[in-house]
Design a protein around this motif. Structure first.
Motif, PDB file in Angstrom:
ATOM      1  N   ALA B  68       0.839  -1.216   0.000  1.00 53.91           N
ATOM      2  CA  ALA B  68       0.000   0.000   0.000  1.00 53.91           C
ATOM      3  C   ALA B  68       0.864   1.253   0.000  1.00 53.91           C
ATOM      4  O   ALA B  68       0.381   2.346  -0.286  1.00 53.91           O
ATOM      5  CB  ALA B  68      -0.938   0.002   1.200  1.00 53.91           C
ATOM      6  N   ASP B  69       2.144   1.109   0.336  1.00 53.33           N
ATOM      7  CA  ASP B  69       3.052   2.245   0.399  1.00 53.33           C
ATOM      8  C   ASP B  69       4.219   1.952  -0.552  1.00 53.33           C
ATOM      9  O   ASP B  69       4.954   0.976  -0.354  1.00 53.33           O
ATOM     10  CB  ASP B  69       3.545   2.391   1.852  1.00 53.33           C
ATOM     11  N   SER B  70       4.371   2.792  -1.570  1.00 49.17           N
ATOM     12  CA  SER B  70       5.403   2.515  -2.583  1.00 49.17           C
ATOM     13  C   SER B  70       6.788   2.442  -1.965  1.00 49.17           C
ATOM     14  O   SER B  70       7.624   1.628  -2.369  1.00 49.17           O
ATOM     15  CB  SER B  70       5.376   3.584  -3.677  1.00 49.17           C
ATOM     16  N   GLU B  71       7.036   3.300  -0.975  1.00 53.44           N
ATOM     17  CA  GLU B  71       8.353   3.322  -0.338  1.00 53.44           C
ATOM     18  C   GLU B  71       8.608   2.004   0.396  1.00 53.44           C
ATOM     19  O   GLU B  71       9.684   1.400   0.304  1.00 53.44           O
ATOM     20  CB  GLU B  71       8.401   4.501   0.647  1.00 53.44           C
ATOM     21  N   ARG B  72       7.570   1.543   1.117  1.00 48.26           N
ATOM     22  CA  ARG B  72       7.712   0.283   1.856  1.00 48.26           C
ATOM     23  C   ARG B  72       7.892  -0.889   0.894  1.00 48.26           C
ATOM     24  O   ARG B  72       8.674  -1.800   1.140  1.00 48.26           O
ATOM     25  CB  ARG B  72       6.481   0.064   2.744  1.00 48.26           C
ATOM     26  N   LEU B  73       7.152  -0.839  -0.207  1.00 47.10           N
ATOM     27  CA  LEU B  73       7.252  -1.919  -1.199  1.00 47.10           C
ATOM     28  C   LEU B  73       8.665  -1.962  -1.795  1.00 47.10           C
ATOM     29  O   LEU B  73       9.257  -3.035  -1.938  1.00 47.10           O
ATOM     30  CB  LEU B  73       6.210  -1.706  -2.305  1.00 47.10           C
ATOM     31  N   ARG B  74       9.181  -0.760  -2.121  1.00 52.48           N
ATOM     32  CA  ARG B  74      10.549  -0.692  -2.665  1.00 52.48           C
ATOM     33  C   ARG B  74      11.539  -1.280  -1.660  1.00 52.48           C
ATOM     34  O   ARG B  74      12.424  -2.041  -2.001  1.00 52.48           O
ATOM     35  CB  ARG B  74      10.925   0.764  -2.964  1.00 52.48           C
ATOM     36  N   SER B  75      11.344  -0.900  -0.400  1.00 50.44           N
ATOM     37  CA  SER B  75      12.237  -1.374   0.662  1.00 50.44           C
ATOM     38  C   SER B  75      12.169  -2.908   0.780  1.00 50.44           C
ATOM     39  O   SER B  75      13.193  -3.581   0.855  1.00 50.44           O
ATOM     40  CB  SER B  75      11.844  -0.698   1.977  1.00 50.44           C
ATOM     41  N   ALA B  76      10.934  -3.446   0.770  1.00 54.14           N
ATOM     42  CA  ALA B  76      10.778  -4.908   0.895  1.00 54.14           C
ATOM     43  C   ALA B  76      11.425  -5.619  -0.285  1.00 54.14           C
ATOM     44  O   ALA B  76      12.097  -6.644  -0.124  1.00 54.14           O
ATOM     45  CB  ALA B  76       9.304  -5.260   0.990  1.00 54.14           C
ATOM     46  N   LYS B  77      11.214  -5.044  -1.482  1.00 54.06           N
ATOM     47  CA  LYS B  77      11.798  -5.682  -2.670  1.00 54.06           C
ATOM     48  C   LYS B  77      13.323  -5.635  -2.611  1.00 54.06           C
ATOM     49  O   LYS B  77      13.994  -6.610  -2.935  1.00 54.06           O
ATOM     50  CB  LYS B  77      11.283  -4.985  -3.944  1.00 54.06           C
ATOM     51  N   SER B  78      13.859  -4.496  -2.170  1.00 55.32           N
ATOM     52  CA  SER B  78      15.321  -4.387  -2.103  1.00 55.32           C
ATOM     53  C   SER B  78      15.879  -5.329  -1.023  1.00 55.32           C
ATOM     54  O   SER B  78      16.970  -5.875  -1.178  1.00 55.32           O
ATOM     55  CB  SER B  78      15.757  -2.943  -1.862  1.00 55.32           C
ATOM     56  N   ASN B  79      15.092  -5.539   0.054  1.00 54.25           N
ATOM     57  CA  ASN B  79      15.516  -6.513   1.076  1.00 54.25           C
ATOM     58  C   ASN B  79      15.669  -7.904   0.467  1.00 54.25           C
ATOM     59  O   ASN B  79      16.639  -8.616   0.744  1.00 54.25           O
ATOM     60  CB  ASN B  79      14.488  -6.596   2.208  1.00 54.25           C
ATOM     61  N   ILE B  80      14.695  -8.264  -0.366  1.00 57.24           N
ATOM     62  CA  ILE B  80      14.754  -9.600  -0.995  1.00 57.24           C
ATOM     63  C   ILE B  80      15.957  -9.682  -1.939  1.00 57.24           C
ATOM     64  O   ILE B  80      16.732 -10.648  -1.903  1.00 57.24           O
ATOM     65  CB  ILE B  80      13.444  -9.901  -1.764  1.00 57.24           C
ATOM     66  N   VAL B  81      16.097  -8.635  -2.748  1.00 55.17           N
ATOM     67  CA  VAL B  81      17.201  -8.633  -3.719  1.00 55.17           C
ATOM     68  C   VAL B  81      18.541  -8.697  -2.977  1.00 55.17           C
ATOM     69  O   VAL B  81      19.429  -9.489  -3.334  1.00 55.17           O
ATOM     70  CB  VAL B  81      17.115  -7.379  -4.620  1.00 55.17           C
ATOM     71  N   ASN B  82      18.669  -7.871  -1.943  1.00 52.09           N
ATOM     72  CA  ASN B  82      19.921  -7.879  -1.175  1.00 52.09           C
ATOM     73  C   ASN B  82      20.213  -9.259  -0.594  1.00 52.09           C
ATOM     74  O   ASN B  82      21.335  -9.746  -0.617  1.00 52.09           O
ATOM     75  CB  ASN B  82      19.850  -6.866  -0.034  1.00 52.09           C
ATOM     76  N   PHE B  83      19.170  -9.868  -0.052  1.00 48.88           N
ATOM     77  CA  PHE B  83      19.342 -11.187   0.554  1.00 48.88           C
ATOM     78  C   PHE B  83      19.803 -12.211  -0.481  1.00 48.88           C
ATOM     79  O   PHE B  83      20.589 -13.110  -0.188  1.00 48.88           O
ATOM     80  CB  PHE B  83      18.019 -11.634   1.195  1.00 48.88           C
ATOM     81  N   LEU B  84      19.309 -12.047  -1.691  1.00 48.05           N
ATOM     82  CA  LEU B  84      19.658 -13.018  -2.735  1.00 48.05           C
ATOM     83  C   LEU B  84      21.035 -12.761  -3.347  1.00 48.05           C
ATOM     84  O   LEU B  84      21.695 -13.696  -3.790  1.00 48.05           O
ATOM     85  CB  LEU B  84      18.597 -13.000  -3.849  1.00 48.05           C
ATOM     86  N   VAL B  85      21.481 -11.494  -3.386  1.00 47.83           N
ATOM     87  CA  VAL B  85      22.716 -11.210  -4.134  1.00 47.83           C
ATOM     88  C   VAL B  85      23.908 -10.790  -3.261  1.00 47.83           C
ATOM     89  O   VAL B  85      25.055 -10.941  -3.689  1.00 47.83           O
ATOM     90  CB  VAL B  85      22.474 -10.123  -5.219  1.00 47.83           C
ATOM     91  N   ARG B  86      23.657 -10.265  -2.079  1.00 45.88           N
ATOM     92  CA  ARG B  86      24.796  -9.785  -1.271  1.00 45.88           C
ATOM     93  C   ARG B  86      25.594 -10.959  -0.705  1.00 45.88           C
ATOM     94  O   ARG B  86      25.006 -11.929  -0.219  1.00 45.88           O
ATOM     95  CB  ARG B  86      24.263  -8.923  -0.107  1.00 45.88           C
ATOM     96  N   LYS B  87      26.915 -10.763  -0.750  1.00 46.79           N
ATOM     97  CA  LYS B  87      27.799 -11.832  -0.312  1.00 46.79           C
ATOM     98  C   LYS B  87      27.622 -12.146   1.180  1.00 46.79           C
ATOM     99  O   LYS B  87      27.689 -13.306   1.590  1.00 46.79           O
ATOM    100  CB  LYS B  87      29.253 -11.450  -0.593  1.00 46.79           C
ATOM    101  N   LYS B  88      27.386 -11.096   1.967  1.00 39.52           N
ATOM    102  CA  LYS B  88      27.323 -11.319   3.413  1.00 39.52           C
ATOM    103  C   LYS B  88      26.125 -12.187   3.827  1.00 39.52           C
ATOM    104  O   LYS B  88      26.067 -12.696   4.938  1.00 39.52           O
ATOM    105  CB  LYS B  88      27.300  -9.993   4.157  1.00 39.52           C
ATOM    106  N   TYR B  89      25.139 -12.342   2.896  1.00 41.40           N
ATOM    107  CA  TYR B  89      23.985 -13.195   3.212  1.00 41.40           C
ATOM    108  C   TYR B  89      24.131 -14.606   2.630  1.00 41.40           C
ATOM    109  O   TYR B  89      23.158 -15.358   2.613  1.00 41.40           O
ATOM    110  CB  TYR B  89      22.697 -12.568   2.673  1.00 41.40           C
ATOM    111  N   THR B  90      25.299 -14.959   2.150  1.00 36.95           N
ATOM    112  CA  THR B  90      25.451 -16.254   1.488  1.00 36.95           C
ATOM    113  C   THR B  90      25.080 -17.413   2.423  1.00 36.95           C
ATOM    114  O   THR B  90      24.315 -18.310   2.041  1.00 36.95           O
ATOM    115  CB  THR B  90      26.906 -16.436   0.996  1.00 36.95           C
ATOM    116  N   VAL B  91      25.611 -17.351   3.650  1.00 41.24           N
ATOM    117  CA  VAL B  91      25.335 -18.464   4.578  1.00 41.24           C
ATOM    118  C   VAL B  91      23.850 -18.526   4.944  1.00 41.24           C
ATOM    119  O   VAL B  91      23.228 -19.592   4.821  1.00 41.24           O
ATOM    120  CB  VAL B  91      26.241 -18.350   5.829  1.00 41.24           C
ATOM    121  N   PRO B  92      23.245 -17.405   5.381  1.00 43.10           N
ATOM    122  CA  PRO B  92      21.809 -17.471   5.664  1.00 43.10           C
ATOM    123  C   PRO B  92      20.993 -17.915   4.457  1.00 43.10           C
ATOM    124  O   PRO B  92      20.024 -18.665   4.598  1.00 43.10           O
ATOM    125  CB  PRO B  92      21.435 -16.038   6.050  1.00 43.10           C
ATOM    126  N   LEU B  93      21.402 -17.465   3.262  1.00 41.38           N
ATOM    127  CA  LEU B  93      20.673 -17.857   2.052  1.00 41.38           C
ATOM    128  C   LEU B  93      20.748 -19.373   1.860  1.00 41.38           C
ATOM    129  O   LEU B  93      19.735 -20.022   1.561  1.00 41.38           O
ATOM    130  CB  LEU B  93      21.275 -17.143   0.833  1.00 41.38           C
TER     131      LEU B  93
END
Lengths: 584, 270
Positions: B68-93
C-alpha cells in the motif's frame, strides 16, 4: 466514433431488437396455442446435449443478468454525473458521463440477445415450466416488451444525442431511461421471485390475483437489493474500464483522465457496496419469514458454506477498495500526514474480515470435533452467528468510510477557528458509534433470535448517522481550507489499477454466487411448493461444481466485456477536456 | 486460551516495535507470530481448516500492508534482492535454501505418519425441514405448528412444570445416552459417533431454531433427513416410533428449560 464501430453497434442493436421481437412472438404463441402442462403432446423437458439443460440455462441466465445489471446501473450514475456537470458548468463531468455511456450501447444489445436466448431456452428446454409461467404472468409480458422498446429509444437517443440536444432535454432523456430501465427490472423480478415465494395463486396453482403474484413476499426486497447491487457492479466494471484505458494510455493527459474515471467508478461501486449487506439481510429475513425451510436451506443448511465463500469475497472487496484509496493517497500532496493511520485501518479490516469469514460450523476432523466438544468451537463459535457478523460488517463499513475521509482530507488543511473542536466531535462520534455497535453485538447473544435480528437495525442506523454527521461536519470544517498541494491525477502505480480489475471480477463472482443461491435454494422445485422439478437435474449440485460453473460464467462475461471495452475504445475519439489535469 | 503462548506472541509483537526491523522482516515476523497464536494460542485448538483460512486472510492483509506504500514496497523488494545477491547473506541464504525443502519434507512426513483419518468435509448442521410431515397418520404443517404446551408457560405454570418433568423423564430414558447428562452432546455413546451428537448447551443450536424444527428432527430422526447435503451420517432414531406426540413436545420443553435457551419465535411476514 468511427463508422466501423457505429455499424457494428447498429448491427448488434438490430440483432437485439429482432431477438426480442421473436421472443415476444414466441411467448404470445405459447399462450395463444395453450402450451400448458396439461398438453400430453408436450414433453416436460428437453435435454441440452453435452452440458445439460440446467447448466445451459444457468450460464445464459447469469450472463443476461450481469449485462442487464450493467446496463441498468450505468445510466444511473452517468445521469448523476451529467447533472453535476450541468449544475457546476464543469465540462469534465460531461466528458466523464459520456465516457461511461459509451459502454452502454453494445452492452444493451448483448443484454437483449442474451435475454432472448434465455427465453428461447426456457421454452425449448423447460416447456412445462415456461407454460406455467406464461399462464401466470402472460399480461406482464406486454408492458415488459413495450418498456424494452422504450428503453432502446431512450438509450440510443441519450447516447447519440449527446451534445446535440439541449442539456435539459438530454437530462430528461436520461431520467426517462432510468425510469424505464428500473420498471423493466421490477417486472422481471416479479417472475423470478414468484418462483421462490409464490403468491396470488390457489392451492392447485391457478392464478387468483396477478398483483399478488407480482407483489410476492420477496419482490420488493429483491428490487431494492438489485438496484443497489447493480450500481455497485456497474461502478466496478466502469472503474475497470478506466483502469484498462489507464494502462494503455499514451500520454499524461489520458492517464490523468482515466485515473480519474477509475477513481469515480470505484467511488460509485464502494458507495453502493456499503448499504448492500443491509439490503441483503432484509431479503434474508423475508425469506426466513416466508418459510423456515427456505431460510434454513439458505443460511444454516445446504447453502451455508456458500455464504462463507461470499464473506471471503466481500472481505476481499472491502480490502481491495481500501487498498485502492491508500495507494491513491500517494498522488495527493499533503496526504503523507495520514499514512501512519493505514496500519490501524488495515488491522481493523483484517479483524472484521476474520470474524465475517468464520463459519458457524467448522470443518473439522473427528479428533478436532471431539476436542471442541462439537462442531462449534467454544471460543470461535460465538463469531459464527449473526451478532458477530453484523458487528463486523458495520465496523468494516465505518473503517472504509474513515479511509475515504482521510483520502478526502489529503491535501486540505482546515482554516476554521473551530477545527480542533470539529475533529474532536468527529472522533467522538466514531468512538461512540463503534462502542454502541459492539455493545449491541454482544447484547445480541443474550436475547432470543428474533430480537437479535432486530438489533441489526439500530446498528445500521448508528453507522449511517456517523457517516452522515461526520460528512456534514467535514464539509464545513474544510470550507475555504488551505490546499497543501495538488492531486497529481495519473501519477498512480499500476498495481492500483489491478486492484480495480480485482474489484470488478470479485463483484461479478459474488453476483454469480448469489444468483446461484437465490435460484438454488428452491432445490427440487421450479416454483417452490407448487411445481416440482422432475427433470434428471432435480438435485442440488455440489459447491465445487457450482463454483466452477460460476467461474466459467464470469470468464465468459469478462470476455464479452473485453469486447465491449475494445469497441468503446474504437469510438473513443472524442477529445478529452483540456482541463482534465485539474480533475478533483 | 493458552495464556503463555498468547503472552509470548504479544511480547514478540511489542518487541518488534522497538527493534524496528526492515519491512520484510517485520512482515515475516508478524506472520509467524499470528500463526503461532492461531495454532497454539487458543484452547481447544482450532481446526486446521480454520487456521489455514485465517492465515490466508492474514497473508493477504500483510501483502496489502507492504504494497500500500510505494516506499515500503521498494524497501521490501530491495531486502529480498539484497538477501539473494549480497555476499554477506550467502550463509543465511544457503540455510534458507536447505531449510525450506526440509520443512516441506518434514510436513509431508508428519502428514503421512498419521493414522488414517476419515476425509474432512464441511457439514451442513441444520438440514432444511420439509413444509409438512406425516406423523402417525396425520399431516403436520411445520410452518404453522406450535408447541401446544408453550402457551400455558405463563397462564398455568404448575401444569407447565408437569410437562417439563415429563420431558425430563423422556430425556433421561431415551436421549441422555447420546446427548449427555448436561445436554452437551457427550453421552456415554457419543464417542462412537461421527459426527458427534448435537450440543444443546451451545447457543447456536436449539436457541436458533423454532420448536417445530425440533419436533421434525426428533420425530423423524436420521431416516427423515432430506436428500440434499448427504451423507448426513446421523445415528438419530426416528422417535415417532417410540414416543407420543405429547412426549415429543414435552421433551422439547425440557430441552429449552434445562439449557435456559428460548426457542426461536416465528417471523412476521411483511
Amino acid at each position: 466514433m468511427t463508422s466501423g464501430a457505429r455499424t457494428t453497434e447498429r448491427r448488434l442493436l438490430i440483432l437485439g431488437g429482432v431477438s426480442l421481437a421473436a421472443t415476444l412472438v414466441l411467448l404470445v404463441a405459447t399462450e395463444a396455442f395453450g402450451f400448458t402442462p396439461q398438453d400430453a403432446s408436450q414433453p416436460e423437458y428437453r435435454a441440452m446435449p453435452v452440458i445439460g439443460s440446467r447448466v445451459a440455462m444457468w450460464v445464459v441466465a447469469q450472463l443476461h443478468l450481469m449485462f442487464a445489471a450493467f446496463v441498468l446501473a450505468v445510466p444511473m450514475f452517468a445521469l448523476i454525473i451529467e447533472i453535476i456537470g450541468y449544475v457546476t458548468k464543469d465540462k469534465r463531468y460531461d466528458d466523464l458521463a459520456y465516457e461511461f455511456t459509451k459502454l452502454l450501447s453494445v452492452s444493451f444489445s448483448f443484454t437483449a440477445t442474451l435475454g432472448a436466448l434465455l427465453t428461447f431456452m426456457l421454452i425449448v428446454l423447460y416447456p412445462r415450466l415456461a407454460g406455467y409461467m406464461v399462464k401466470i404472468f402472460s399480461w406482464t409480458f406486454f408492458p415488459y416488451v413495450l418498456l424494452f422498446f422504450l428503453e432502446a429509444i431512450f438509450l440510443y437517443s441519450y447516447y447519440y444525442g449527446w451534445g446535440k440536444f439541449s442539456p435539459k432535454v438530454h437530462i430528461a432523456l436520461g431520467v426517462g431511461l432510468n425510469i424505464v430501465g428500473t420498471a423493466i427490472m421490477f417486472i422481471a423480478d416479479a417472475w423470478l421471485t414468484f418462483m421462490n415465494t409464490p403468491n396470488g395463486i390457489s392451492e392447485t396453482g391457478e392464478l387468483v390475483s396477478m398483483w399478488d403474484a407480482v407483489n410476492n413476499f420477496i419482490w420488493m426486497p429483491i428490487n431494492v437489493h438489485r438496484i443497489i447491487a447493480n450500481v455497485a457492479f456497474g461502478g466496478s466494471v466502469a472503474a475497470a474500464y478506466g483502469a484498462y484505458k489507464f494502462l494503455g494510455a499514451k500520454n499524461d493527459r489520458e492517464r490523468a483522465h482515466y485515473d480519474w474515471m477509475g477513481y469515480i467508478g470505484n467511488f460509485i461501486a464502494i458507495s453502493a457496496l456499503l448499504p448492500l449487506p443491509f439490503a441483503g439481510y432484509w431479503l434474508g429475513k423475508e425469506i426466513y419469514a416466508y418459510s423456515q425451510s427456505l431460510g434454513i436451506t439458505l443460511m444454516g443448511g445446504t447453502f451455508s458454506w456458500l455464504f462463507i465463500i461470499q464473506a471471503v469475497l466481500i472481505g476481499n472487496l472491502f480490502l481491495a477498495a481500501n487498498y485502492y484509496l491508500w495507494v491513491s493517497m500517494e498522488r495527493i500532496e499533503g496526504a503523507e500526514r495520514y499514512r501512519k493511520f493505514i496500519k490501524y485501518l488495515l488491522a481493523s479490516i483484517a479483524v472484521c474480515f476474520l470474524v465475517w469469514a468464520t463459519p458457524h460450523s467448522l470443518v473439522a476432523s473427528v479428533e478436532e470435533s471431539r476436542a471442541m466438544g462439537g462442531s462449534h468451537h467454544p471460543v470461535l463459535g460465538v463469531l459464527g452467528v449473526m451478532s458477530a457478523k453484523n458487528t463486523a460488517v458495520n465496523i468494516l463499513i465505518l473503517t472504509t468510510y474513515i479511509s475515504f475521509l482521510l483520502y478526502r482530507r489529503g491535501n486540505k488543511e482546515a482554516t476554521v477557528s473551530w477545527a480542533r473542536t470539529g475533529n474532536i466531535i468527529q472522533f467522538s462520534i466514531f468512538a461512540a458509534v463503534i462502542i454502541f455497535v459492539v455493545f449491541l453485538g454482544v447484547y445480541g447473544y443474550f436475547v432470543e433470535a428474533r430480537v437479535r435480528i432486530g438489533l441489526s437495525v439500530p446498528q445500521v442506523l448508528s453507522v449511517l448517522f456517523a457517516m452522515i454527521a461526520v460528512t456534514i461536519i467535514d464539509i464545513f470544517l474544510f470550507k475555504n481550507a488551505k490546499i497543501r498541494g495538488e492531486i497529481r491525477w495519473g501519477d498512480m502505480p499500476a498495481r492500483a489499477q489491478y486492484a480495480l480489475f480485482f474489484i470488478a471480477i470479485t463483484f461479478a463472482w459474488t453476483m454469480g454466487l448469489m444468483g446461484y443461491v437465490r435460484a438454488g435454494m428452491r432445490q427440487h422445485w421450479h416454483v417452490y411448493g407448487v411445481m416440482a422439478d422432475t427433470s434428471p437435474d432435480a438435485f442440488t449440485p455440489t459447491l465445487g461444481f457450482a463454483s466452477n460453473v460460476i467461474s466459467i460464467t464470469v470468464l465468459i462475461f469478462f470476455t464479452f466485456i473485453a469486447f465491449v471495452f475494445w469497441l468503446a475504445g474504437l469510438s473513443g475519439k472524442k477529445t478529452v477536456s483540456e482541463t482534465v489535469e485539474e480533475a478533483p | 486460551m493458552n495464556l503463555i503462548v498468547v503472552g509470548a506472541v504479544v511480547a514478540a509483537l511489542i518487541a518488534l516495535r522497538f527493534l524496528k526491523p526492515n519491512a520484510l522482516a517485520w512482515t515475516a515476523a508478524t506472520w509467524v507470530a499470528l500463526y503461532v497464536a492461531f495454532r497454539w494460542g487458543i484452547e481447544p485448538p482450532l481446526p486446521a481448516s480454520i487456521v489455514n483460512m485465517f492465515m490466508g486472510i492474514v497473508t493477504i492483509a500483510l501483502l496489502a500492508f507492504v504494497s500500500a506504500d510505494s516506499e515500503r514496497l521498494r524497501s521490501a523488494k530491495s531486502n529480498i534482492v539484497n538477501f539473494l545477491v549480497r555476499k554477506k547473506y550467502t550463509v543465511p541464504l544457503l540455510i534458507v535454501l536447505v531449510a525450506l525443502p526440509l520443512l516441506v519434507a518434514f510436513k509431508i512426513y508428519v502428514d503421512m505418519s498419521r493414522s488414517p483419518q476419515p476425509p474432512v468435509t464441511g457439514r451442513t448442521i441444520h438440514p432444511p425441514p420439509p413444509a409438512t410431515i406425516s406423523f402417525k397418520g396425520k399431516t403436520v404443517d411445520l410452518g404453522a405448528v406450535e408447541n401446544p404446551f408453550r402457551e400455558i408457560e405463563e397462564t398455568d405454570p404448575e401444569v407447565f412444570a408437569a410437562h417439563v418433568e415429563n420431558g425430563k423423564r423422556v430425556y433421561h430414558q431415551n436421549c441422555v445416552f447420546c446427548h449427555g447428562d448436561h445436554m452437551e452432546g457427550d453421552g456415554i455413546f457419543a464417542h462412537g459417533f461421527d459426527p458427534i451428537p448435537a450440543n444443546f448447551q451451545d447457543a447456536t443450536t436449539i436457541a436458533m431454531l423454532q420448536e417445530s424444527y425440533l419436533f421434525w428432527r426428533i420425530a423423524k430422526g436420521a431416516p427423515g433427513l432430506p436428500m440434499e447435503s448427504t451423507p448426513w451420517a446421523s445415528a438419530m432414531p426416528a422417535w415417532e416410533k417410540f414416543l407420543t406426540e405429547d412426549e415429543i413436545w414435552d421433551v422439547i420443553i425440557f430441552l429449552y428449560d434445562y439449557t435456559g435457551h428460548r426457542p426461536r419465535a416465528k417471523e412476521e411476514l411483511h
